[in-house]
Design an enzyme around this catalytic site. Structure first.
Site, PDB file in Angstrom:
ATOM      1  N   LYS A 175       0.837  -1.200   0.000  1.00 44.84           N
ATOM      2  CA  LYS A 175       0.000   0.000   0.000  1.00 44.84           C
ATOM      3  C   LYS A 175       0.877   1.256   0.000  1.00 44.84           C
ATOM      4  CE  LYS A 175      -2.043  -1.269   3.745  1.00 44.84           C
ATOM      5  NZ  LYS A 175      -2.941  -1.460   4.908  1.00 44.84           N
ATOM      6  N   THR A 207      -9.419   9.239   8.103  1.00 50.60           N
ATOM      7  CA  THR A 207      -8.879   8.019   7.507  1.00 50.60           C
ATOM      8  C   THR A 207      -8.665   6.912   8.545  1.00 50.60           C
ATOM      9  OG1 THR A 207      -6.628   8.889   7.801  1.00 50.60           O
ATOM     10  CG2 THR A 207      -7.711   9.325   5.685  1.00 50.60           C
ATOM     11  N   GLY A 209      -8.878   3.690  10.483  1.00 58.61           N
ATOM     12  CA  GLY A 209      -9.349   2.360  10.128  1.00 58.61           C
ATOM     13  C   GLY A 209      -9.258   2.021   8.655  1.00 58.61           C
ATOM     14  N   THR A 210      -8.553   2.826   7.868  1.00 59.47           N
ATOM     15  CA  THR A 210      -8.476   2.574   6.426  1.00 59.47           C
ATOM     16  C   THR A 210      -7.838   1.224   6.123  1.00 59.47           C
ATOM     17  OG1 THR A 210      -8.271   4.955   6.051  1.00 59.47           O
ATOM     18  CG2 THR A 210      -7.687   3.515   4.235  1.00 59.47           C
ATOM     19  N   GLY A 211      -6.730   0.920   6.798  1.00 59.26           N
ATOM     20  CA  GLY A 211      -6.051  -0.352   6.551  1.00 59.26           C
ATOM     21  C   GLY A 211      -6.893  -1.545   6.973  1.00 59.26           C
ATOM     22  N   CYS A 212      -7.538  -1.442   8.146  1.00 58.43           N
ATOM     23  CA  CYS A 212      -8.430  -2.506   8.606  1.00 58.43           C
ATOM     24  C   CYS A 212      -9.550  -2.730   7.600  1.00 58.43           C
ATOM     25  CB  CYS A 212      -9.052  -2.134   9.957  1.00 58.43           C
ATOM     26  SG  CYS A 212      -7.883  -1.792  11.277  1.00 58.43           S
TER      27      CYS A 212
END
Length: 265
Positions: A175, A207, A209-212
């Protein structure tokens, strides 16, 4: 058939990341959500105030309770907190062998609070990464897993992704959000080659929690898509729409969450 997706991750009391974000994502994308809680956080949009972890035996008991009764089509791994919990989860995956496992190597919260003990990075790399069908590191996480400096451009991203693939991951989605710029480039690295997935960078501070959310979307969508490329493309498009609608939520006074249910309300 409605897919069943299991999240093995930490709880976010603010609702924007972790277990809460994963279950929202599963629901939004047509999957039935299951959960194993690996940690409790006292957390809001301003940061993480405290973390409590259960014994690894209890984490394993949760895993076994789900797998022995319910069909699991995909697993998302998030915050695992320490080496003992990582080993408990790795043992459960070895025994139950779910068909698709996404590993989001969560290490540091948005506000800078560590979510993985330092000695656990080796356990994640050596014991869990080889059991992942797909690993989704951001640039700092990839660098930590490899013990190298953080990638500064897309060529370095790809090279680091190839090194993670060589460590045993089934595929790697690097990412590129930390690169900055007007777009957010991600690179999928598999044994068949590499492919870029680019999208305009959404201008919002919300943003959390974007990765979760992305890794959960990949778990929810993989049983519904023909291949991994279609899965990544669909997940990234959906996440960008959730980011574009994030400002509507007005949750908290810090870094708010994305809008998981932007298609409905």
């Amino acid at each position: 058939m409605i897919p069943h997706a299991l999240t093995i991750a930490g709880s976010d009391s603010g609702g924007g990341a972790g277990i809460q974000a994963d279950l929202k994502t599963f629901s939004a994308l047509g999957a039935y959500g299951l959960s194993v809680i690996t940690a409790l956080t006292a957390q809001n949009t301003r940061g993480v105030q405290a973390v409590h972890t259960p014994p690894p035996e209890f984490v394993r008991a949760q895993c076994d309770a789900v797998f022995e009764d319910i069909r699991v089509d995909a697993v998302k791994l998030g915050m695992l907190a320490n080496a003992d919990i990582i080993r408990a989860v790795a043992a459960a995956l070895a025994e139950w062998a779910p068909p698709f496992v996404v590993l989001d190597p969560v290490m540091i919260a948005k506000g800078g609070h560590p979510l993985l003990q330092q000695d656990a990075t080796v356990a994640m790399r050596d014991e869990l990464l080889p059991r992942a069908s797909l690993i989704t590191p951001n640039l700092p996480e990839a660098a930590a897993l490899l013990g190298v400096a953080e990638a500064q451009n897309e060529d370095e991203m790809v090279r680091q992704g190839e090194k993670l693939l060589a460590l045993g991951a089934g595929a790697v989605l690097m990412k590129g959000g930390h690169l900055g710029g007007e777009t957010s480039p991600d690179w999928l690295i598999t044994s068949d080659g590499v492919q870029q997935f680019d999208a305009p960078r959404i201008v919002t501070r919300h943003t959390h929690g974007t990765g979760c959310t992305l890794s959960a979307a990949l778990a929810a969508l993989r049983p519904q898509q023909p291949d991994l490329v279609a899965t990544v493309s669909t997940a990234k498009t959906w996440l960008n729409a959730a980011l574009a609608q994030a400002d509507r939520l007005e949750v908290g006074h810090g870094i708010g969450p994305v809008h998981h249910f932007h298609a409905w309300w």
